[in-house]
Design an enzyme around this catalytic site. Sequence first.
Site, PDB file in Angstrom:
ATOM      1  N   TYR A   1      -5.687  -0.578  -3.831  1.00  0.00           N
ATOM      2  CA  TYR A   1      -4.376  -0.200  -4.450  1.00  0.00           C
ATOM      3  C   TYR A   1      -4.309  -0.734  -6.027  1.00  0.00           C
ATOM      4  O   TYR A   1      -4.181   0.047  -6.690  1.00  0.00           O
ATOM      5  CB  TYR A   1      -3.127  -0.800  -3.568  1.00  0.00           C
ATOM      6  CG  TYR A   1      -2.014  -0.097  -4.099  1.00  0.00           C
ATOM      7  CD1 TYR A   1      -1.471   1.092  -4.070  1.00  0.00           C
ATOM      8  CD2 TYR A   1      -0.786  -1.284  -4.823  1.00  0.00           C
ATOM      9  CE1 TYR A   1      -0.162   1.430  -4.442  1.00  0.00           C
ATOM     10  CE2 TYR A   1       0.320  -0.894  -5.015  1.00  0.00           C
ATOM     11  CZ  TYR A   1       0.576   0.564  -5.175  1.00  0.00           C
ATOM     12  OH  TYR A   1       1.843   0.681  -5.672  1.00  0.00           O
TER      13      TYR A   1
ATOM     14  N   LYS B   1      -4.245   1.631  -9.138  1.00  0.00           N
ATOM     15  CA  LYS B   1      -3.062   1.715 -10.275  1.00  0.00           C
ATOM     16  C   LYS B   1      -3.528   1.256 -11.415  1.00  0.00           C
ATOM     17  O   LYS B   1      -2.819   1.469 -12.584  1.00  0.00           O
ATOM     18  CB  LYS B   1      -2.166   1.027  -9.590  1.00  0.00           C
ATOM     19  CG  LYS B   1      -1.434   1.648  -8.121  1.00  0.00           C
ATOM     20  CD  LYS B   1      -0.907   2.690  -8.610  1.00  0.00           C
ATOM     21  CE  LYS B   1       0.443   3.169  -7.464  1.00  0.00           C
ATOM     22  NZ  LYS B   1       0.706   4.650  -7.633  1.00  0.00           N
TER      23      LYS B   1
END
Length: 302
Positions: free
Chosen positions: A171, A175
């Site tokens: 993640y 991002k």
Amino acid sequence: MTGICKGRVVIVTGAGRGLGRAHALAFAAEGARVVVNDLGVGLDGASGGESPAEQVAAEIRASGGEAVAHGGDIATSEGAASLVHAALETYGRLDTLVNNAGFLRDRMLVNLDEDDWDAVMRVHLKGHFLPLKHAAAHWRAEAKAGRAVAARVVNTSSGAGLLGSVGQGNYSAAKAGILGLTAVAAAEMGRYGVQVNAIAPAARTRMTERTFAETMAAPGAGAFDAMAPENVSPLVVWLGSAASEGVTGRVFETEAGRITVMEGWRPGPTADKGARWEPAEAGETVRKLLAAAEEPGAVYGT
């Protein structure tokens, strides 16, 4: 409401729940016609068997607004193209794209399966790239045809992308990639009247309410709910409106009542020998530079 987005057509991905739903409702309240995208999957990306996009679109229409649901997979070229087509076919134009869709598959790095890495990269990073690509192609064609474009893109990064987050290597990497994509898109598309910015929000959603349960807990009755996703939406609506003219290539942290302009990677202390370093000499110099540099922010979870 001020009607700051009156007449604009806005796409919001991942708009069936959480931040996306809050954004879609906020845009509609400000006069926008909204294309509500959501695949209806679970927290980990597995099929959810329901259509939250249609529920949000119906909520907007029940309040007197205009909205249409789109349930396609925006991490495929076909799905992303159909999303842009839905806006153009239904409303005849597209003004703003809010990339928000995503899910989690958290693991410590040594336990992180390749499939979990690929799935999170796909939905967050590819799921930003493909809608942006198809929307940008439309706006470039409009500009080249001599029609005025005042388009806006708002991408969704995270504090995990800015600082990293323990147990979220996939993640965090996705991002962080969104931040790089935002910078490039802003530079490439500015000539066509397209502004591209990113937010790094903190709010109570399905992805945060369990991982950060104590921080995200709702307050008692009557107190300001600092982690309500609706607190993030006003900035997103403004960035998605024509009123944000001249603001592009920026990243904003936003939560509760706070907005912060993130300044990103900038050159810090530097040493230039003018010739090749010896390894030990380079190391000694690096230690001196680090002593003069600011400490990086702490990784979440440490």
